[in-house]
Scaffold this active site. Structure first.
Site, PDB file in Angstrom:
ATOM      1  N   HIS A  98       0.829  -1.212   0.000  1.00 41.97           N
ATOM      2  CA  HIS A  98       0.000   0.000   0.000  1.00 41.97           C
ATOM      3  C   HIS A  98       0.858   1.255   0.000  1.00 41.97           C
ATOM      4  CE1 HIS A  98      -3.211  -2.687   2.047  1.00 41.97           C
ATOM      5  NE2 HIS A  98      -3.411  -2.652   0.751  1.00 41.97           N
ATOM      6  N   HIS A  99       2.152   1.116  -0.400  1.00 38.44           N
ATOM      7  CA  HIS A  99       3.015   2.313  -0.352  1.00 38.44           C
ATOM      8  C   HIS A  99       2.559   3.349  -1.368  1.00 38.44           C
ATOM      9  CE1 HIS A  99       4.940   0.483  -3.827  1.00 38.44           C
ATOM     10  NE2 HIS A  99       5.603   1.603  -4.035  1.00 38.44           N
ATOM     11  N   LYS A 147      -2.752  -2.373  -7.853  1.00 39.70           N
ATOM     12  CA  LYS A 147      -3.040  -2.705  -9.255  1.00 39.70           C
ATOM     13  C   LYS A 147      -2.516  -4.090  -9.572  1.00 39.70           C
ATOM     14  CE  LYS A 147      -4.276  -1.074 -13.361  1.00 39.70           C
ATOM     15  NZ  LYS A 147      -5.099  -2.284 -13.516  1.00 39.70           N
ATOM     16  N   LYS A 174       7.378  -4.426 -10.224  1.00 35.58           N
ATOM     17  CA  LYS A 174       7.220  -4.039 -11.630  1.00 35.58           C
ATOM     18  C   LYS A 174       6.793  -2.576 -11.749  1.00 35.58           C
ATOM     19  CE  LYS A 174       5.285  -7.463 -13.588  1.00 35.58           C
ATOM     20  NZ  LYS A 174       4.274  -8.443 -14.027  1.00 35.58           N
ATOM     21  N   LYS A 215      -2.945  -8.712  -6.950  1.00 31.76           N
ATOM     22  CA  LYS A 215      -3.289  -9.766  -7.918  1.00 31.76           C
ATOM     23  C   LYS A 215      -4.536 -10.470  -7.442  1.00 31.76           C
ATOM     24  CE  LYS A 215      -1.528 -11.355 -11.739  1.00 31.76           C
ATOM     25  NZ  LYS A 215      -0.761 -10.552 -12.700  1.00 31.76           N
TER      26      LYS A 215
END
Ligand code: NAD
Length: 475
Positions: free
Chosen positions: A69-70, A75, A99, A111
């Site tokens: 959650h940085h 996503k 990534k 994910k």
């Protein structure tokens, strides 16, 4: 036995990423506890829900993992496969964090996965499952434009993304930013032009960039450039098909394509669009008229070639076949296709491995463009296209007057053209992939890091530390 191995001495998928992370951590001087925080998965949501399929009620197992959650939103894609399990989804979520940092996409990694085989379920039932999964995510606040934004992955595509959007909108009507709750949607439903082929195109840009570096090419005994390079691709789905098409168009030779049922081979090269048509018409790539069949699909990975592109699933190159791999370059289009043991074997053989956390980042990069488009409520190019065309027309007039040269109709068309959405998306993607490649390569050289994977992790971890510091969380 290393601390990353389980009792049987083999690595879980998540342990593989931890091992890669630990190798990179040697080059980073920061308190151990902070590195542990970056490595850990922040939230894991495992769910079971009932769906009526025919006359029976089936209990469906599914996951959504938010690794970090940085940066928000989180996503990451959603995959449909019978192999889906918590370890796999946690790993893929972690890969998304690293990534996104590499390609400067301001998201935390996530994910999702549903344990189903979409090939054996009717589309009506896949729709029911997708909609129910989305409503479960909404109930637990695990989806939303500023919370967590899914995208396609293995076994899913535009169709599933549009069901997710529609379900979200029906339960959150009035949310003016609802379109941004998911990316990879069809263009007619708020998608961005160029998303479908983005991961494959990113793979192409990344490998093309490597092939233009003289020093790297000479180190593996290859000539500079992509033209004439012999390529093998595993998986002819979204990522594999589009990568194969771009390589083929650029003058590389696709000598083998591998699918679940077997592989096909032609030393002189395969015509990718013809193979794809054959696959669509026959349900299999085998018996393609201009190629030899290879019944054992895994054997295709071991054929003589310059570049091998695994674009199907994880762990396909492992300690038992790594020694037989003859490729000089491996481009990880799939997530985690090489196990840590295989990685070490290939490293010793001098193979250049272009890692997944960089090479398949094209999808999330263009997903970011789609998310921005959805939040801005305007198509890329709408504001500047006509303006650019008018300016270009003025330039053209000056050029014709000053140079006294007649410019052909074809040349005029090219010069006058203002940017369309697809042009802007592709140039943004190309720039991102080129920059990413050189940042990793430069870091590898300056810190004398052994391979591109470790250098990519160092780059990524440093960027994450940087964002934590800006948030004031780390001292
Ligand atoms: P997809 O479902 O569109 O295609 C996967 C293909 O692999 C299918 O054609 C399938 O039949 C084939 N396949 C399955 N098992 C195989 C085997 N044993 N041998 C050969 N082929 C096999 O999935 P995709 O979206 O192309 O994803 C492929 C990989 O790329 C996954 O690892 C995924 O996580 C990764 N990835 C995808 C995206 C994206 O935008 N779709 C982005 C980043 C990474």
């Amino acid at each position: 036995m290393s601390k990353n191995q389980n009792k049987t001495g083999s690595y879980s998928f998540f342990n593989c990423i931890e091992k890669n992370f630990d190798k990179a951590a040697r080059f980073i001087s920061i308190e151990k506890g902070l590195l542990e925080q970056i490595k850990a998965c922040n939230s894991v949501y495992r769910m079971h829900f009932p769906v009526k399929i025919g006359k029976e009620i089936k209990v469906i197992e599914a996951y959504r993992v938010q690794h970090s959650h940085h940066k928000l939103p989180c996503k990451g894609g959603i995959r449909y496969s019978m192999k889906v399990n918590q370890d796999e989804i946690m790993t893929l979520a972690a890969l998304m964090t690293y990534k996104c940092a590499i390609v400067d996409v301001p998201f935390g990694g996530a994910k999702g996965g549903i344990k189903i085989d979409p090939q054996t379920i009717s589309s009506e039932n896949i729709e029911k499952i997708t909609r129910r999964y989305t409503s479960e995510l909404i109930k637990k606040n695990f989806i939303g434009p500023g919370i967590d934004v899914p995208a396609p992955d293995y076994g899913t595509g535009e169709r599933e993304m549009s069901w997710i959007f529609d379900t979200f909108l029906s339960l959150r009507s009035g949310d003016v930013d609802a379109l941004a709750c998911v990316t990879g949607k069809p263009v007619s439903q708020g998608g961005v032009r160029g998303r479908k082929e983005a991961t494959g195109l990113g793979v192409f840009y990344g490998i093309r960039e490597l092939c233009h570096v003289k020093e790297d090419m000479y180190s593996v005994g290859l000539d500079v450039g992509l033209v004439g390079k012999k390529i093998i691709i595993q998986g002819l789905g979204n990522v594999g098909y589009h990568s194969a098409s771009f390589f083929h168009e650029s003058g590389a030779i696709i000598i083998a394509l591998a699918e679940r049922e077997g592989a096909i081979y032609n030393e002189k090269g395969l015509n990718v669009s013809k193979v794809f048509l054959h696959l669509k018409n026959n349900g299999s790539i085998l018996n393609f008229p201009e190629a030899k069949n290879i019944e054992n699909t895994e054997k295709a990975l071991e054929l003589e070639c310059d570049i091998l592109i695994p674009a199907a699933l994880e762990n396909v190159i492992h300690k038992n076949n790594a020694n037989r791999i003859k490729a000089k370059i491996i481009g990880e289009a799939a997530n985690g296709p090489i196990t840590p043991e295989a990685d070490e074997i290939l490293d010793k053989k001098g193979v250049i491995i272009v890692p997944d956390i960089y090479l398949n980042a094209g999808g999330v990069t263009v997903s970011y463009f789609e998310w921005l488009k959805n939040l801005s409520h305007v198509r890329y190019g709408r504001m500047e296209k006509k303006f650019r065309e008018n300016v270009n027309a003025e330039f053209l007039k000056v050029i014709e007057t000053v140079c006294k040269k007649k410019i052909s109709i074809e040349e005029k068309k090219m010069i006058l053209r203002g940017p369309r959405e697809i042009d802007l998306v592709r140039s943004g993607l190309e720039d991102t992939m080129i920059n990413g490649f050189h940042k990793i390569r430069d870091l590898k050289k300056s810190l004398k890091i052994e391979n591109m994977r470790t250098a990519a992790f160092v780059l990524s971890i440093n960027k994450i530390i940087d964002s934590y510091e800006k948030l004031g969380i780390f001292p």
